[in-house]
Write a protein that holds these residues in place. Structure first.
Motif, PDB file in Angstrom:
ATOM      1  N   GLU A   1       1.460 -61.039 -22.400  1.00  0.00           N
ATOM      2  CA  GLU A   1       2.756 -60.625 -21.847  1.00  0.00           C
ATOM      3  C   GLU A   1       3.885 -61.475 -22.417  1.00  0.00           C
ATOM      4  OE1 GLU A   1       5.690 -58.680 -19.677  1.00  0.00           O
ATOM      5  OE2 GLU A   1       3.618 -58.089 -20.089  1.00  0.00           O
TER       6      GLU A   1
ATOM      7  N   GLN B   1       6.882 -60.049 -24.809  1.00  0.00           N
ATOM      8  CA  GLN B   1       8.284 -60.143 -24.411  1.00  0.00           C
ATOM      9  C   GLN B   1       9.136 -60.816 -25.489  1.00  0.00           C
ATOM     10  OE1 GLN B   1       9.911 -58.725 -22.005  1.00  0.00           O
ATOM     11  NE2 GLN B   1       8.048 -57.820 -21.185  1.00  0.00           N
TER      12      GLN B   1
ATOM     13  N   ARG C   1       9.558 -58.291 -28.146  1.00  0.00           N
ATOM     14  CA  ARG C   1      10.495 -57.282 -27.658  1.00  0.00           C
ATOM     15  C   ARG C   1      11.938 -57.785 -27.767  1.00  0.00           C
ATOM     16  NH1 ARG C   1       7.042 -55.880 -23.716  1.00  0.00           N
ATOM     17  NH2 ARG C   1       6.252 -53.888 -24.382  1.00  0.00           N
ATOM     18  N   ASP C   2      12.148 -59.078 -27.469  1.00  0.00           N
ATOM     19  CA  ASP C   2      13.489 -59.666 -27.600  1.00  0.00           C
ATOM     20  C   ASP C   2      13.995 -59.580 -29.032  1.00  0.00           C
ATOM     21  OD1 ASP C   2      13.549 -60.290 -24.912  1.00  0.00           O
ATOM     22  OD2 ASP C   2      13.079 -62.420 -25.192  1.00  0.00           O
TER      23      ASP C   2
ATOM     24  N   GLU D   1       9.621 -53.282 -30.580  1.00  0.00           N
ATOM     25  CA  GLU D   1       8.878 -52.650 -29.486  1.00  0.00           C
ATOM     26  C   GLU D   1       7.472 -52.239 -29.914  1.00  0.00           C
ATOM     27  OE1 GLU D   1       7.922 -51.480 -25.843  1.00  0.00           O
ATOM     28  OE2 GLU D   1       9.885 -52.312 -26.291  1.00  0.00           O
TER      29      GLU D   1
ATOM     30  N   ALA E   1       5.239 -55.257 -30.036  1.00  0.00           N
ATOM     31  CA  ALA E   1       5.013 -55.705 -28.663  1.00  0.00           C
ATOM     32  C   ALA E   1       3.942 -54.862 -27.985  1.00  0.00           C
ATOM     33  CB  ALA E   1       6.314 -55.659 -27.865  1.00  0.00           C
TER      34      ALA E   1
ATOM     35  N   GLU F   1       0.266 -56.082 -26.430  1.00  0.00           N
ATOM     36  CA  GLU F   1      -0.203 -55.730 -25.086  1.00  0.00           C
ATOM     37  C   GLU F   1      -1.546 -55.008 -25.151  1.00  0.00           C
ATOM     38  OE1 GLU F   1       3.166 -53.541 -23.679  1.00  0.00           O
ATOM     39  OE2 GLU F   1       4.044 -55.326 -22.750  1.00  0.00           O
TER      40      GLU F   1
END
Length: 131
Positions: free
Chosen positions: A82, A86, A89-90, A94, A97, A101
């Motif tokens: 996670e 994240q 993602r920042d 995406e 990311a 996951e």
């Protein structure tokens, strides 16, 4: 209270990131990543107490330590996946990311198979023969 310090650090970092992002987007990302890493490392030190308490509880109840260690590894995989997702993602990635996951979920499943096997064996052992 530690949470106030953590939230304060997060808010200060957020303001700095918003100010810097216009001129130096890469520096803003690095600031966000290092802030997240700092918070993660700060909190990881607190987990030692929880692990010690869980080990004592498992010892008192007679639960084999291998099961507790496996569950703690599963929890660790979930948190690390996670956290990594994240940060990615920042950075606006995406797709990457989502892959992090997914990999975390697969690794959790792999770690859980021995525990699931023991549960199934226990249930089958409780059933009457030919049942």
């Amino acid at each position: 209270m530690e949470i106030i310090q953590i939230v304060g650090l997060g808010l200060i970092a957020t303001v700095l990131i918003l100010v810097v992002r216009e001129q130096k987007p890469m520096f803003a990302f690095l600031l966000a990543a290092f802030t997240g890493l700092f918070i993660f490392l700060y909190i990881i030190g607190r987990i030692d107490t929880v692990i010690s308490m869980l080990e004592q509880l498992a010892e008192q109840t007679g639960i084999p330590s291998i099961y507790l260690k496996t569950i703690l590894k599963i929890i660790g995989i979930a948190y690390i996946a996670e956290f990594g997702a994240q940060i990615v993602r920042d950075a606006g990635q995406e797709g990457v990311a989502s892959k992090i996951e997914f990999a975390g979920k697969v690794l959790i499943l792999v770690m859980a198979v021995p525990i699931i096997h023991v549960i199934v064996e226990t249930v089958l052992g409780l059933m009457p023969p030919g049942g």
